[in-house]
Design a protein around this motif. Structure first.
Motif, PDB file in Angstrom:
ATOM      1  N   HIS A 119      12.307  52.480 -44.198  1.00 49.15           N
ATOM      2  CA  HIS A 119      12.360  53.487 -45.245  1.00 49.15           C
ATOM      3  C   HIS A 119      11.213  54.451 -44.984  1.00 49.15           C
ATOM      4  O   HIS A 119      10.207  54.088 -44.367  1.00 49.15           O
ATOM      5  CB  HIS A 119      12.217  52.857 -46.644  1.00 49.15           C
ATOM      6  N   GLY A 120      11.364  55.677 -45.394  1.00 49.87           N
ATOM      7  CA  GLY A 120      10.306  56.640 -45.169  1.00 49.87           C
ATOM      8  C   GLY A 120      10.064  56.870 -43.693  1.00 49.87           C
ATOM      9  O   GLY A 120      10.962  56.793 -42.855  1.00 49.87           O
ATOM     10  N   VAL A 121       8.807  57.146 -43.354  1.00 48.48           N
ATOM     11  CA  VAL A 121       8.479  57.572 -42.002  1.00 48.48           C
ATOM     12  C   VAL A 121       8.437  56.411 -41.013  1.00 48.48           C
ATOM     13  O   VAL A 121       7.931  55.329 -41.317  1.00 48.48           O
ATOM     14  CB  VAL A 121       7.133  58.338 -42.000  1.00 48.48           C
ATOM     15  N   ALA A 122       9.010  56.649 -39.836  1.00 46.50           N
ATOM     16  CA  ALA A 122       8.818  55.798 -38.655  1.00 46.50           C
ATOM     17  C   ALA A 122       8.452  56.764 -37.548  1.00 46.50           C
ATOM     18  O   ALA A 122       9.324  57.373 -36.918  1.00 46.50           O
ATOM     19  CB  ALA A 122      10.076  55.020 -38.320  1.00 46.50           C
ATOM     20  N   ALA A 123       7.154  56.956 -37.326  1.00 48.73           N
ATOM     21  CA  ALA A 123       6.684  58.018 -36.450  1.00 48.73           C
ATOM     22  C   ALA A 123       5.862  57.462 -35.301  1.00 48.73           C
ATOM     23  O   ALA A 123       5.203  56.427 -35.430  1.00 48.73           O
ATOM     24  CB  ALA A 123       5.839  59.021 -37.239  1.00 48.73           C
ATOM     25  N   GLY A 124       5.900  58.156 -34.164  1.00 47.97           N
ATOM     26  CA  GLY A 124       5.105  57.754 -33.019  1.00 47.97           C
ATOM     27  C   GLY A 124       5.360  56.317 -32.632  1.00 47.97           C
ATOM     28  O   GLY A 124       6.500  55.900 -32.406  1.00 47.97           O
ATOM     29  N   ALA A 125       4.291  55.531 -32.567  1.00 48.21           N
ATOM     30  CA  ALA A 125       4.431  54.120 -32.223  1.00 48.21           C
ATOM     31  C   ALA A 125       5.312  53.385 -33.223  1.00 48.21           C
ATOM     32  O   ALA A 125       6.006  52.425 -32.859  1.00 48.21           O
ATOM     33  CB  ALA A 125       3.057  53.452 -32.156  1.00 48.21           C
ATOM     34  N   GLY A 126       5.329  53.823 -34.492  1.00 47.18           N
ATOM     35  CA  GLY A 126       6.211  53.204 -35.479  1.00 47.18           C
ATOM     36  C   GLY A 126       7.669  53.394 -35.124  1.00 47.18           C
ATOM     37  O   GLY A 126       8.499  52.489 -35.291  1.00 47.18           O
ATOM     38  N   ALA A 127       8.018  54.573 -34.600  1.00 43.98           N
ATOM     39  CA  ALA A 127       9.396  54.809 -34.169  1.00 43.98           C
ATOM     40  C   ALA A 127       9.764  53.930 -32.987  1.00 43.98           C
ATOM     41  O   ALA A 127      10.896  53.437 -32.885  1.00 43.98           O
ATOM     42  CB  ALA A 127       9.585  56.289 -33.811  1.00 43.98           C
ATOM     43  N   VAL A 128       8.806  53.695 -32.086  1.00 43.01           N
ATOM     44  CA  VAL A 128       9.094  52.846 -30.921  1.00 43.01           C
ATOM     45  C   VAL A 128       9.221  51.385 -31.331  1.00 43.01           C
ATOM     46  O   VAL A 128      10.075  50.653 -30.804  1.00 43.01           O
ATOM     47  CB  VAL A 128       8.025  53.019 -29.829  1.00 43.01           C
ATOM     48  N   LEU A 129       8.405  50.930 -32.281  1.00 51.54           N
ATOM     49  CA  LEU A 129       8.571  49.558 -32.777  1.00 51.54           C
ATOM     50  C   LEU A 129       9.972  49.362 -33.341  1.00 51.54           C
ATOM     51  O   LEU A 129      10.630  48.345 -33.085  1.00 51.54           O
ATOM     52  CB  LEU A 129       7.527  49.246 -33.849  1.00 51.54           C
ATOM     53  N   ALA A 130      10.439  50.331 -34.128  1.00 57.83           N
ATOM     54  CA  ALA A 130      11.799  50.247 -34.671  1.00 57.83           C
ATOM     55  C   ALA A 130      12.831  50.268 -33.550  1.00 57.83           C
ATOM     56  O   ALA A 130      13.813  49.509 -33.569  1.00 57.83           O
ATOM     57  CB  ALA A 130      12.038  51.393 -35.646  1.00 57.83           C
ATOM     58  N   LEU A 131      12.610  51.127 -32.563  1.00 55.84           N
ATOM     59  CA  LEU A 131      13.534  51.240 -31.423  1.00 55.84           C
ATOM     60  C   LEU A 131      13.632  49.926 -30.665  1.00 55.84           C
ATOM     61  O   LEU A 131      14.712  49.558 -30.174  1.00 55.84           O
ATOM     62  CB  LEU A 131      13.033  52.353 -30.505  1.00 55.84           C
ATOM     63  N   ALA A 132      12.531  49.197 -30.560  1.00 54.87           N
ATOM     64  CA  ALA A 132      12.520  47.947 -29.799  1.00 54.87           C
ATOM     65  C   ALA A 132      13.185  46.793 -30.531  1.00 54.87           C
ATOM     66  O   ALA A 132      13.467  45.756 -29.920  1.00 54.87           O
ATOM     67  CB  ALA A 132      11.082  47.566 -29.448  1.00 54.87           C
ATOM     68  N   ALA A 133      13.436  46.938 -31.830  1.00 55.40           N
ATOM     69  CA  ALA A 133      14.133  45.894 -32.584  1.00 55.40           C
ATOM     70  C   ALA A 133      15.587  45.805 -32.142  1.00 55.40           C
ATOM     71  O   ALA A 133      16.143  46.737 -31.547  1.00 55.40           O
ATOM     72  CB  ALA A 133      14.040  46.178 -34.076  1.00 55.40           C
ATOM     73  N   ASP A 134      16.221  44.694 -32.451  1.00 56.52           N
ATOM     74  CA  ASP A 134      17.635  44.515 -32.116  1.00 56.52           C
ATOM     75  C   ASP A 134      18.548  45.236 -33.101  1.00 56.52           C
ATOM     76  O   ASP A 134      19.633  45.686 -32.733  1.00 56.52           O
ATOM     77  CB  ASP A 134      17.972  43.019 -32.095  1.00 56.52           C
ATOM     78  N   PHE A 135      18.117  45.320 -34.346  1.00 53.58           N
ATOM     79  CA  PHE A 135      18.859  46.008 -35.400  1.00 53.58           C
ATOM     80  C   PHE A 135      17.895  46.906 -36.157  1.00 53.58           C
ATOM     81  O   PHE A 135      16.743  46.528 -36.399  1.00 53.58           O
ATOM     82  CB  PHE A 135      19.491  45.017 -36.381  1.00 53.58           C
TER      83      PHE A 135
END
Length: 275
Positions: A119-135
């Motif tokens: 929810h809200g921002v997933a930016a920079g390294a936060g976006a990559v952490l989300a990208l690395a998840a399976d879902f």
């Protein structure tokens, strides 16, 4: 990751994140809401070591990664990390960048599915952490920003240039990584960056439900599927088919495969054992 531990004791004390467990589901929450869960050196190291520890002990069957407060994660802390890196020499900078990449490797190589609740921002390294998840389970407030070029760095940070084209295609990945412009939830779902778009405020609940479903399922089959998805990204077809064959032969010797047949014959739900 190997299940064999060294003499170092396991711990439940993680200073830069919050960990809870319930019946095989671990929930890891980034817990600096006053900083939009910006990552520090300690937060990266805790994530790296926690994922390794959970992988070794084999009690976790699914993991939810979320953020406290108004957003998921705003990336690296400007003061704690960007300010500090300006004073580092090349060897120190290489150590730091390798550590951040080790977190992404740990997310991809841990033997359980990882669900990012967004929810809200997933930016920079936060976006990559989300990208690395399976879902990636997100509500309509979620927005992704791969901001690295906006601070004068390569957009291919922490494996983003490897992972993102494989999730959304080269064209979208080029746009997102080069321009660093925010991608809101509706577009993120359209291009395949979001697995499930929920109602506002429902991402945590939906992620928890998915984790429960995965934890109650044939977890060894899920672990091997995840391993194949990661391993076969760059394999030629013949090698991938051979690896698939070896994996299936291994699983066909397992208890879950026999349990499915017994349950089907007896007209009941399988009692998955994860082995």
């Amino acid at each position: 990751m190997s299940p064999f531990a060294s003499s170092a004791p396991r711990t439940e004390e993680w200073h830069h994140l919050r960990l809870t467990r319930q019946d095989g589901v671990a929930t890891v929450t980034l817990d600096r809401p006053e900083k939009l869960n910006a990552l520090t050196f300690g937060a990266y190291a805790d994530l790296r070591d926690l994922l390794a520890e959970l992988s070794r002990e084999r009690s976790v069957r699914a993991l939810v990664l979320g953020g406290e407060g108004r957003g998921f994660c705003s990336g690296g802390d400007v003061d704690d990390i960007i300010g500090a890196t300006l004073a580092m020499d090349t060897a120190q900078l290489l150590d730091f960048n390798r550590m951040t990449g080790q977190v992404v490797r740990a997310l991809r190589e841990c033997p359980f599915p990882v669900i990012a609740a967004l929810h809200g921002v997933a930016a920079g390294a936060g976006a990559v952490l989300a990208l690395a998840a399976d879902f990636r389970v997100a509500d309509p407030t979620a927005r992704f920003s791969f901001l690295f070029t906006k601070v004068g760095l390569s957009g291919g940070d922490m494996g983003a240039a490897y992972l993102l084209p494989r999730v959304v295609g080269l064209g979208h990945a080029t746009r997102l990584l080069m321009l660093g412009e925010p991608v809101r939830a509706v577009e993120a779902e359209r291009i395949g960056l979001i697995s499930d778009l929920t109602a506002e405020g429902e991402a945590d609940k939906a992620a928890a439900a998915l984790a429960r479903r995965l934890a109650d399922g044939p977890t060894l089959a899920y672990a091997q599927t995840k391993a194949l998805l990661t391993s076969e990204l760059d394999m030629p077809l013949a090698a991938a088919i051979e690896l698939d064959a070896a994996t299936q032969a291994l699983l066909m010797n397992g208890e879950d495969y026999a349990e499915f047949h017994a349950a089907f014959t007896e007209k009941r739900a399988p009692n998955w054992r994860g082995c």
